[in-house]
Design an enzyme around this catalytic site. Structure first.
Site, short mmCIF file in Angstrom:
data_model
loop_
_atom_site.label_atom_id
_atom_site.label_comp_id
_atom_site.label_asym_id
_atom_site.label_seq_id
_atom_site.Cartn_x
_atom_site.Cartn_y
_atom_site.Cartn_z
N ARG A 1 -5.64 2.22 18.29
CA ARG A 1 -5.33 0.78 18.21
C ARG A 1 -4.85 0.19 19.53
O ARG A 1 -4.84 -1.03 19.68
CB ARG A 1 -4.31 0.52 17.09
CG ARG A 1 -4.94 0.60 15.72
CD ARG A 1 -4.00 0.19 14.60
NE ARG A 1 -4.73 0.22 13.34
CZ ARG A 1 -4.15 0.32 12.15
NH1 ARG A 1 -2.85 0.41 12.04
NH2 ARG A 1 -4.89 0.33 11.05
N ARG B 1 3.07 5.94 -3.30
CA ARG B 1 4.22 6.73 -3.76
C ARG B 1 4.44 6.57 -5.26
O ARG B 1 4.85 7.52 -5.95
CB ARG B 1 5.47 6.31 -2.98
CG ARG B 1 5.40 6.86 -1.54
CD ARG B 1 6.15 5.99 -0.58
NE ARG B 1 6.22 6.59 0.74
CZ ARG B 1 5.27 6.46 1.69
NH1 ARG B 1 4.17 5.78 1.43
NH2 ARG B 1 5.43 7.03 2.89
N GLN C 1 4.83 9.49 6.79
CA GLN C 1 3.90 10.40 6.10
C GLN C 1 4.38 11.84 6.24
O GLN C 1 4.37 12.61 5.27
CB GLN C 1 2.49 10.22 6.67
CG GLN C 1 1.92 8.84 6.36
CD GLN C 1 0.59 8.57 7.02
OE1 GLN C 1 0.11 9.36 7.83
NE2 GLN C 1 0.00 7.43 6.70
N LYS D 1 0.83 -1.22 0.00
CA LYS D 1 0.00 0.00 0.00
C LYS D 1 0.86 1.26 0.00
O LYS D 1 0.64 2.17 -0.80
CB LYS D 1 -0.93 -0.02 1.22
CG LYS D 1 -1.92 1.11 1.21
CD LYS D 1 -3.01 0.92 2.24
CE LYS D 1 -2.56 1.34 3.61
NZ LYS D 1 -3.67 1.54 4.54
N SER E 1 7.50 9.49 11.54
CA SER E 1 6.37 9.26 10.65
C SER E 1 6.80 9.41 9.20
O SER E 1 7.27 10.47 8.79
CB SER E 1 5.25 10.27 10.96
OG SER E 1 4.34 10.31 9.88
N ARG F 1 -8.39 12.57 12.46
CA ARG F 1 -6.94 12.37 12.56
C ARG F 1 -6.17 13.68 12.39
O ARG F 1 -6.57 14.56 11.64
CB ARG F 1 -6.50 11.31 11.54
CG ARG F 1 -7.19 9.98 11.87
CD ARG F 1 -6.78 8.87 10.99
NE ARG F 1 -5.40 8.49 11.19
CZ ARG F 1 -4.78 7.55 10.48
NH1 ARG F 1 -5.44 6.92 9.52
NH2 ARG F 1 -3.53 7.25 10.72
N ASP G 1 2.37 -0.90 11.74
CA ASP G 1 1.05 -1.39 11.29
C ASP G 1 0.80 -2.84 11.69
O ASP G 1 -0.31 -3.35 11.52
CB ASP G 1 0.91 -1.22 9.78
CG ASP G 1 0.83 0.25 9.38
OD1 ASP G 1 0.51 1.07 10.25
OD2 ASP G 1 1.10 0.57 8.21
N LYS H 1 -4.26 6.19 14.90
CA LYS H 1 -4.39 5.47 13.61
C LYS H 1 -5.87 5.39 13.23
O LYS H 1 -6.68 6.15 13.77
CB LYS H 1 -3.76 4.08 13.74
CG LYS H 1 -2.26 4.12 13.96
CD LYS H 1 -1.53 4.60 12.73
CE LYS H 1 -0.04 4.65 12.93
NZ LYS H 1 0.66 5.30 11.82
N ARG I 1 -6.95 -3.29 9.96
CA ARG I 1 -5.96 -4.19 10.58
C ARG I 1 -6.50 -4.81 11.87
O ARG I 1 -6.08 -5.88 12.28
CB ARG I 1 -4.64 -3.46 10.80
CG ARG I 1 -4.08 -2.95 9.47
CD ARG I 1 -2.62 -2.72 9.45
NE ARG I 1 -2.29 -1.84 8.33
CZ ARG I 1 -2.04 -2.26 7.09
NH1 ARG I 1 -2.07 -3.54 6.80
NH2 ARG I 1 -1.74 -1.40 6.13
#
Ligand code: S3P
Length: 433
Positions: free
Chosen positions: A348, A27, A172, A22, A170, A124, A317, A344, A390
C-alpha cells in the site's frame, strides 16, 4: 474486470449508515463457534472476506443459519471448538484475517487442515503466526521462510502456554495466539510494540473468558469455553472513513453517520482529521461489547499533518484514504512508521504513491511511509486497484475532487469489505452535482 467511473462533485452532504465492522464480524463468527451454545449475531458484514470465514467454519462442521436481513442476521451453534475434518482444503479467498485467526483455533485441532488463498493472499507472510503457534506445539508448513500459503496445519490437542514478544503490532497475530491460548495449559501472554485493535479481548470478556491487559502485555488462561451470548456488531469505521474524508475536505459539507464503531484502538482517523481542520462531533454509547455511536463531520478544508508512532496501529487500514486527504490538504503531510503497509492486500505504500502521482500529486516514498505535497488540483486518471479494496475506494473518493474523469480499474474488489460502496457513491454523486 469492472470499471468505476467517477466525476467531480460540487457539494458533499449525506446521512448514512455503513455495513458491519469486518474485524468484529470475523471474531463474532469464530468466538460463537468456540462457544457452548447458540449465538445470534446482528449487524454481520456479509462481504466476501467474512463469507470466507463463514464457509471455513461450515467446512469445519459448525452450523450457521442465516435469519434474513441480507445475511446480516445469523445464528451460530457453538460447538466448543470441536471441529470435524473438512476433508478438503479450505479457501480463505483474499482474507488474511480468516487465515491467521483460523491458524490460532486450528493449532489445537488434531487433524491436518490445508488453508489456501487467492493470488494476493498467497503472497502474504504467515510466519508471523506460524512462529508463536509452533512454539506452542502446532506444526504449520507453508512456502519458504515467510511461510506463504497454501499452508498445512497439524494441531496438538494440549498446547504449551508461552509468553510471546511479537516483533510487529498486529491484531491478527495477537488474536491467533490468544485463541490458541484457550487450548493451552495455564497462562499464555503476548506483548507487542504498540497496542493493536482490541476487538478479540473485548469479545472474549463479553463471552466471559478471563483475559487481562497489563501495560503492553495481554494474557489469557487456558481451559475456558466462551459462554454463548447474542452479539451486536457496529458499522465499520474503516468503511465510514471514505465518507468522513470526502466531507472533511469540502468546505461547508455536512455528514452524519449512525451506529458506527468507535473503539479507541481503531479510531485514529478521527484525531487526524480534527488535526487537519475538520469539525467532528461524536456521540458514543458504551453499553455494549464495543463502543459505538454517531459521528457528525462539518467540512472546513484541510491542512497538512504528520502521522506516525503509536497512532499508526489505530488507523492502519485508513492510510490509503488519509493519503488522499493529504493530497487535498494545504502543505506537506508526512506518514511514517507504517512499514506493515507493504504486506497488506497490495504494497500500500507504493500503490498509494503511484496512484497519487497518476493524479498529478508530488509524493516522496520512504521504506516506512511517504511525504505528500497537497493542495494542487487533482487530475482525473486511470487507477489500477490491484485487487485491493481500500485502494479502489480511496481513489474513487479522490475522483470526486479531480478535474476530468477518474476510472477505477477492477472495482469489484470492494466486495471484500464494503458491499454497497458503489451504490452509495452513485447516490451521493447524483445528489451532489
Ligand atoms: C485486522 C488487523 C489488521 C488490519 C486488518 C484486519 C484484524 O491487520 O490491517 O485489515 O481484523 O485483526 P494486522 O493485524 O496485520 O495489522
Amino acid at each position: 474486470m469492472a470499471d468505476l467511473r467517477v466525476k467531480k462533485v460540487k457539494d458533499f452532504s449525506a446521512e448514512l449508515t455503513v455495513p458491519g465492522d469486518k474485524s468484529i464480524s470475523h471474531r463474532a463468527l469464530l468466538l460463537a463457534a468456540l462457544s457452548n451454545g447458540p449465538c445470534e449475531i446482528t449487524g454481520f458484514l456479509a462481504s466476501e472476506d467474512c463469507l470466507a470465514m463463514m464457509n471455513a467454519l461450515t467446512a469445519l462442521g459448525v452450523e450457521i443459519e442465516s435469519l434474513g436481513s441480507g445475511g446480516t442476521h445469523l445464528r451460530v451453534q457453538g460447538c466448543r471448538g470441536e471441529f470435524q475434518d473438512p476433508g478438503r482444503p479450505i479457501d480463505c479467498g483474499n482474507s488474511a484475517t480468516t487465515m491467521r485467526l483460523l491458524c490460532g483455533v486450528l493449532a489445537s485441532n488434531p487433524c491436518e487442515v490445508t488453508l489456501t488463498g487467492d493470488e494476493s493472499l498467497s503472497k502474504r507472510p504467515m510466519n508471523r503466526v506460524a512462529i508463536p503457534l509452533e512454539r506452542m506445539g502446532a506444526r504449520i508448513k507453508g512456502h519458504g521462510d515467510r511461510c506463504t500459503p497454501p499452508i498445512r496445519i497439524l494441531g496438538r490437542e494440549k498446547l504449551k502456554a508461552i509468553h510471546y514478544e511479537s516483533p510487529v503490532s498486529s491484531a491478527q497475530v495477537k488474536s491467533a495466539v490468544l485463541l490458541a491460548g484457550l487450548a493451552a495449559e495455564g497462562r499464555t501472554s503476548l506483548s507487542e510494540p504498540q497496542p493493536s485493535r482490541d476487538h478479540t479481548e473485548r469479545m472474549l470478556n463479553y463471552l466471559l473468558v478471563k483475559n487481562l491487559r497489563e501495560g503492553d502485555t495481554v494474557s489469557i488462561w487456558g481451559g475456558q469455553t466462551p459462554e454463548s451470548r447474542d452479539i451486536r456488531i457496529p458499522g465499520d469505521l474503516s468503511s465510514a472513513a471514505f465518507w468522513i474524508v470526502a466531507a472533511a475536505a469540502r468546505k461547508g459539507a455536512r455528514l452524519m453517520i449512525h451506529q458506527v464503531g468507535l473503539n479507541p484502538t481503531r479510531n485514529g482517523i478521527l484525531g487526524v482529521m480534527i488535526r487537519m481542520g475538520a469539525k467532528i462531533i461524536e456521540r458514543i454509547d458504551t453499553s455494549g461489547c464495543e463502543p459505538m455511536g454517531s459521528i457528525e463531520v462539518v467540512g472546513n478544508g484541510l491542512t497538512a499533518t504528520e502521522i506516525g508512532g503509536a497512532e499508526i496501529a489505530t488507523l492502519i487500514d485508513e492510510i490509503p484514504i488519509l493519503a488522499v486527504a493529504a493530497a487535498l490538504a494545504e502543505g506537506r503531510t508526512v506518514i511514517k512508521d507504517a512499514q506493515s503497509l507493504r504486506v497488506k492486500e497490495s504494497d500500500r505504500i507504493s500503490t498509494v504513491a503511484e496512484n497519487l502521482r497518476r493524479m498529478g500529486v508530488t509524493v516522496d516514498e520512504f521504506a516506512d511511509g511517504m511525504e505528500i505535497t497537497g493542495g494542487s488540483t487533482l487530475k482525473g486518471a486511470e487507477i489500477p486497484s490491484l485487487g485491493d479494496d481500500r485502494i479502489a475506494m480511496a481513489f474513487a473518493i479522490a475522483g470526486l475532487f479531480a478535474e476530468g474523469e477518474t476510472v477505477i480499474k477492477g472495482i469489484e474488489c470492494v466486495e471484500s469489505s464494503y458491499p454497497g460502496f458503489v451504490r452509495e457513491l452513485d447516490q451521493l454523486q447524483a445528489m451532489s452535482r
